[in-house]
Design a protein around this motif. Structure first.
Motif, PDB file in Angstrom:
ATOM      1  N   GLU A 185       0.823  -1.217   0.000  1.00  8.59           N
ATOM      2  CA  GLU A 185       0.000   0.000   0.000  1.00  8.59           C
ATOM      3  C   GLU A 185       0.850   1.256   0.000  1.00  8.59           C
ATOM      4  N   VAL A 186       2.055   1.163   0.542  1.00  8.00           N
ATOM      5  CA  VAL A 186       2.940   2.312   0.632  1.00  8.00           C
ATOM      6  C   VAL A 186       4.376   1.803   0.639  1.00  8.00           C
ATOM      7  N   PHE A 187       5.286   2.627   0.090  1.00  9.83           N
ATOM      8  CA  PHE A 187       6.715   2.311   0.115  1.00  9.83           C
ATOM      9  C   PHE A 187       7.431   3.205   1.112  1.00  9.83           C
ATOM     10  N   LEU A 188       8.376   2.615   1.815  1.00 10.08           N
ATOM     11  CA  LEU A 188       9.322   3.370   2.624  1.00 10.08           C
ATOM     12  C   LEU A 188      10.679   3.253   1.951  1.00 10.08           C
ATOM     13  N   HIS A 189      11.261   4.396   1.624  1.00  7.68           N
ATOM     14  CA  HIS A 189      12.570   4.379   0.986  1.00  7.68           C
ATOM     15  C   HIS A 189      13.612   4.934   1.947  1.00  7.68           C
ATOM     16  N   LEU A 190      14.655   4.157   2.197  1.00  8.01           N
ATOM     17  CA  LEU A 190      15.735   4.553   3.090  1.00  8.01           C
ATOM     18  C   LEU A 190      16.903   5.065   2.267  1.00  8.01           C
ATOM     19  N   GLY A 191      17.183   6.352   2.380  1.00  2.00           N
ATOM     20  CA  GLY A 191      18.281   6.933   1.617  1.00  2.00           C
ATOM     21  C   GLY A 191      18.296   8.439   1.749  1.00  2.00           C
ATOM     22  N   GLY A 192      19.384   9.041   1.316  1.00  2.00           N
ATOM     23  CA  GLY A 192      19.525  10.488   1.418  1.00  2.00           C
ATOM     24  C   GLY A 192      19.056  11.197   0.171  1.00  2.00           C
ATOM     25  N   GLY A 193      18.318  12.267   0.330  1.00  2.00           N
ATOM     26  CA  GLY A 193      17.895  13.084  -0.800  1.00  2.00           C
ATOM     27  C   GLY A 193      16.680  12.534  -1.522  1.00  2.00           C
ATOM     28  N   LEU A 194      16.157  13.355  -2.433  1.00  2.00           N
ATOM     29  CA  LEU A 194      14.892  13.052  -3.111  1.00  2.00           C
ATOM     30  C   LEU A 194      15.053  12.148  -4.321  1.00  2.00           C
ATOM     31  N   PHE A 195      16.226  12.077  -4.901  1.00  2.00           N
ATOM     32  CA  PHE A 195      16.422  11.486  -6.221  1.00  2.00           C
ATOM     33  C   PHE A 195      15.814  10.080  -6.355  1.00  2.00           C
ATOM     34  N   HIS A 196      16.242   9.139  -5.555  1.00  2.00           N
ATOM     35  CA  HIS A 196      15.766   7.758  -5.695  1.00  2.00           C
ATOM     36  C   HIS A 196      14.302   7.618  -5.283  1.00  2.00           C
ATOM     37  N   ALA A 197      13.916   8.325  -4.239  1.00  2.00           N
ATOM     38  CA  ALA A 197      12.529   8.248  -3.774  1.00  2.00           C
ATOM     39  C   ALA A 197      11.573   8.809  -4.822  1.00  2.00           C
ATOM     40  N   LEU A 198      11.961   9.871  -5.500  1.00  2.00           N
ATOM     41  CA  LEU A 198      11.126  10.460  -6.540  1.00  2.00           C
ATOM     42  C   LEU A 198      10.879   9.460  -7.664  1.00  2.00           C
ATOM     43  N   GLY A 199      11.931   8.824  -8.118  1.00  2.00           N
ATOM     44  CA  GLY A 199      11.772   7.814  -9.160  1.00  2.00           C
ATOM     45  C   GLY A 199      10.887   6.671  -8.718  1.00  2.00           C
ATOM     46  N   LEU A 200      11.006   6.287  -7.457  1.00  2.00           N
ATOM     47  CA  LEU A 200      10.170   5.222  -6.911  1.00  2.00           C
ATOM     48  C   LEU A 200       8.702   5.593  -6.979  1.00  2.00           C
ATOM     49  N   GLY A 201       8.381   6.824  -6.597  1.00  2.00           N
ATOM     50  CA  GLY A 201       6.991   7.272  -6.640  1.00  2.00           C
ATOM     51  C   GLY A 201       6.451   7.363  -8.051  1.00  2.00           C
ATOM     52  N   LEU A 202       7.296   7.820  -8.988  1.00  2.00           N
ATOM     53  CA  LEU A 202       6.856   7.980 -10.376  1.00  2.00           C
ATOM     54  C   LEU A 202       6.591   6.643 -11.048  1.00  2.00           C
TER      55      LEU A 202
END
Length: 355
Positions: A185-202
């Motif tokens: 239902e939701v992802f938790l991304h562990l990491g610094g900055g928006l870059f990888h998390a943004l791609g994950l959401g897209l």
């Protein structure tokens, strides 16, 4: 903050008989380059040590050309796991290579506590997906145990052969997340900055909580994902309606040389009556494209993240390979997604581009 594995580097130099070594750092690690250089220069005084100052955003971008230009017989690449073919390519060039993963040494207990707090405020969430960037990959099991202790069902995916660790994501490869996308239902991304998390959401179109241990904060990035997607769709529509001349950019970095993809896109756009040219670039930048005055739009076949993360710096639309397929009529606008590495290399989406 990071483990640069100096002893392993020294062993590599001695074992492989390296006489001149080129150090290459992911851009996020370049602030530590001087200290690593000084330590290696002191510990391996018989070896000539050089540091690459060029940009480096992934394992697709190993400094093979620079090593040959300065006649280095060894490369130490900090911050990424190897892409398939890296070692055989290095061997063919007569260059030895070591990839140093550079794991983080931060205490992540605080950011885990905050993540649990944010999750609990979201209501009836049961199934969560867990991803991480390379530097934080060793902490995934700890994060998983804490979440399970709070009653959550934690899903961690296995990625392609470009991904070494379970749950690990790259800026152009989210296969580990996509393998569990239907279960969470939701992802938790562990990491610094928006870059990888943004791609994950897209690419997953699921809510993403960015758990940043460097800032010790947890953030729902829904607003950022919607903003970027809207901007990308606008660029596609603008190109479809107004662009008559296209320039396809072919990258010259090691695993960004997607000439096959570029030629396919060229043929498709020409079938639509567009005028298409091709240009090679080692470094794609606004300044480089501003020098090319005739194109109305550009298609980037080098790194697929350039149009996603840097679009606001360009005066004219820049498209990913997937977006070019939409313009060419091979995909529908509703099929827009983040362009990953496989699509970028093969330019094959659904029934598009056979042969």
């Amino acid at each position: 903050m990071y483990d640069f594995r100096i002893d392993d580097v020294l062993s590599f130099i001695q074992r492989e008989g390296v006489k001149r070594v080129l150090l290459q750092f992911a851009d996020g690690l370049k602030q530590h380059a001087s200290s690593v250089y000084e330590e290696l220069n002191e510990e391996a005084s018989s070896v000539e040590v050089l540091t690459s100052g060029s940009s480096c955003y992934g394992a697709c971008d190993v400094a093979f050309d620079e090593a040959l230009n300065v006649r280095a017989d060894g490369i130490v690449h900090y911050g990424h796991t190897p892409f398939p073919g890296a070692f055989s390519y290095a061997e063919n060039l007569g260059v030895k290579i070591l990839f140093v993963e550079t794991f983080s040494k931060l205490d992540i207990s605080g950011v885990i506590d905050k993540a649990i707090g944010v999750l609990s405020s979201m209501g009836k969430v049961v199934n969560v997906g867990l991803t991480a960037t390379l530097q934080e990959a060793p902490y995934v099991p700890t994060f998983k145990r804490r979440l399970e202790g709070e009653g959550y069902r934690v899903h961690i995916g296995t990625g392609s052969n470009r991904v070494k660790y379970t749950g690990q994501v790259l800026g152009c490869d989210y296969s580990s997340a996509l393998s569990i996308n239907d279960e969470v239902e939701v992802f938790l991304h562990l990491g610094g900055g928006l870059f990888h998390a943004l791609g994950l959401g897209l690419i997953t179109q699921k809510p993403v909580l960015l758990c940043d241990p460097y800032r010790n904060e947890v953030k729902d990035i829904e607003r950022e994902v919607k903003r970027v997607k809207a901007a990308r769709l606008y660029s596609v529509v603008r190109s479809m309606e107004n662009a008559k001349r296209y320039c396809i950019v072919v990258g010259c970095k090691w695993r960004q040389r997607h000439i096959h993809s570029a030629m396919k896109i060229k043929r498709l756009l020409e079938k639509k009556g567009k005028k298409v040219s091709l240009v090679t670039l080692y470094e794609v930048s606004p300044q480089a494209l501003d020098n090319l005055s005739e194109p109305d739009s550009f298609v980037i076949t080098a790194c697929p993240r350039i149009p996603i993360d840097d679009y606001m710096n360009y005066r004219r639309p820049i498209l990913t390979v997937l977006e070019a397929l939409i313009v060419a009529g091979e995909l529908k606008l509703e099929e827009w997604s983040l362009c990953d590495w496989v699509l970028n290399e093969k330019a094959a989406g659904n029934n598009a581009l056979k042969g």
